[in-house]
Design an enzyme around this catalytic site. Structure first.
Site, PDB file in Angstrom:
ATOM      1  N   ASP A  70      -3.257   2.560   7.225  1.00 49.85           N
ATOM      2  CA  ASP A  70      -3.398   2.572   5.767  1.00 49.85           C
ATOM      3  C   ASP A  70      -2.262   3.403   5.170  1.00 49.85           C
ATOM      4  O   ASP A  70      -1.895   4.454   5.694  1.00 49.85           O
ATOM      5  CB  ASP A  70      -4.756   3.174   5.394  1.00 49.85           C
ATOM      6  CG  ASP A  70      -5.120   2.934   3.944  1.00 49.85           C
ATOM      7  OD1 ASP A  70      -6.107   2.217   3.693  1.00 49.85           O
ATOM      8  OD2 ASP A  70      -4.422   3.478   3.056  1.00 49.85           O
ATOM      9  N   HIS A  92     -11.125  -6.428   4.598  1.00 54.16           N
ATOM     10  CA  HIS A  92     -10.587  -5.470   5.571  1.00 54.16           C
ATOM     11  C   HIS A  92     -11.643  -4.441   5.920  1.00 54.16           C
ATOM     12  O   HIS A  92     -12.493  -4.105   5.091  1.00 54.16           O
ATOM     13  CB  HIS A  92      -9.329  -4.779   5.026  1.00 54.16           C
ATOM     14  CG  HIS A  92      -9.503  -4.124   3.697  1.00 54.16           C
ATOM     15  ND1 HIS A  92      -9.461  -4.841   2.511  1.00 54.16           N
ATOM     16  CD2 HIS A  92      -9.729  -2.838   3.344  1.00 54.16           C
ATOM     17  CE1 HIS A  92      -9.637  -4.009   1.484  1.00 54.16           C
ATOM     18  NE2 HIS A  92      -9.819  -2.783   1.970  1.00 54.16           N
TER      19      HIS A  92
HETATM   20  P1  DGP Z   1      -9.944  -0.794  -0.514  1.00 46.61           P
HETATM   21  O1  DGP Z   1     -10.200   0.246  -1.572  1.00 46.61           O
HETATM   22  O2  DGP Z   1     -11.088  -0.858   0.462  1.00 46.61           O
HETATM   23  O3  DGP Z   1      -9.580  -2.127  -1.096  1.00 46.61           O
HETATM   24  O4  DGP Z   1      -8.712  -0.223   0.314  1.00 46.61           O
HETATM   25  C1  DGP Z   1      -7.435  -0.741   0.295  1.00 46.61           C
HETATM   26  C2  DGP Z   1      -6.588   0.159   1.115  1.00 46.61           C
HETATM   27  O5  DGP Z   1      -5.354  -0.489   1.333  1.00 46.61           O
HETATM   28  C3  DGP Z   1      -6.250   1.513   0.481  1.00 46.61           C
HETATM   29  O6  DGP Z   1      -6.802   2.550   1.301  1.00 46.61           O
HETATM   30  C4  DGP Z   1      -4.743   1.594   0.464  1.00 46.61           C
HETATM   31  C5  DGP Z   1      -4.327   0.469   1.372  1.00 46.61           C
HETATM   32  N1  DGP Z   1      -3.115  -0.218   0.973  1.00 46.61           N
HETATM   33  C6  DGP Z   1      -2.842  -0.733  -0.261  1.00 46.61           C
HETATM   34  N2  DGP Z   1      -1.635  -1.316  -0.255  1.00 46.61           N
HETATM   35  C7  DGP Z   1      -1.141  -1.167   0.997  1.00 46.61           C
HETATM   36  C8  DGP Z   1       0.082  -1.565   1.618  1.00 46.61           C
HETATM   37  O7  DGP Z   1       0.965  -2.183   1.025  1.00 46.61           O
HETATM   38  N3  DGP Z   1       0.245  -1.217   2.929  1.00 46.61           N
HETATM   39  C9  DGP Z   1      -0.711  -0.542   3.620  1.00 46.61           C
HETATM   40  N4  DGP Z   1      -0.451  -0.245   4.901  1.00 46.61           N
HETATM   41  N5  DGP Z   1      -1.876  -0.164   3.071  1.00 46.61           N
HETATM   42  C10 DGP Z   1      -2.078  -0.471   1.775  1.00 46.61           C
END
Ligand code: DGP
Length: 113
Positions: free
Chosen positions: A32, A99
């Protein structure tokens, strides 16, 4: 959200970078970008589903949880870990591609803050 503009679909297609910790034909797991624990991995099906409400197949859901178990074992989260699936607005979902958060490397209190 359609798969063309989905940021996680772009990670699947390697159009944007991510620190991938596991990948096979159907799933990918990556760090994340805003970790809240020493280990914070997102396990996703490569096939786009907006959220938990929109995945129909019992087999696909079972495979996802089996993959979460496999990734947790490969990350040596033997002391335990927290799994979270945020769904929709009230669930705090911000990326609309199903996810599973896998959080490890520290104690996670309950209820969460
Ligand atoms: P949620 O709130 O459950 O939809 O969590 C989405 C998560 O995704 C959040 O913890 C941050 C992560 N995230 C958002 N954009 C990106 C990205 O471009 N790359 C990665 N690795 N994580 C991301």
């Amino acid at each position: 959200m359609d798969s063309v503009s989905c940021i996680f679909c772009k990670i699947v297609k390697k159009e944007i970078p991510a620190k991938v910790v596991f990948e096979d034909d159907e799933f990918i797991a990556f760090n994340d970008v805003k970790p809240v624990s020493p280990v914070h991995v997102l396990v996703i099906p490569k096939k786009h589903h907006n959220n938990l409400l929109e995945i129909e197949s019992t087999e696909a859901l079972g495979k996802l949880m089996k993959k979460v178990q496999q990734v947790a074992k490969e990350l040596n989260l033997n002391d335990g870990f927290r799994t979270i699936i945020n769904t929709g607005d009230n669930g705090g979902q911000t990326v609309h591609h199903l996810h599973v958060h896998v959080l490890g490397g520290r104690f996670h209190k309950w209820p969460p803050g």
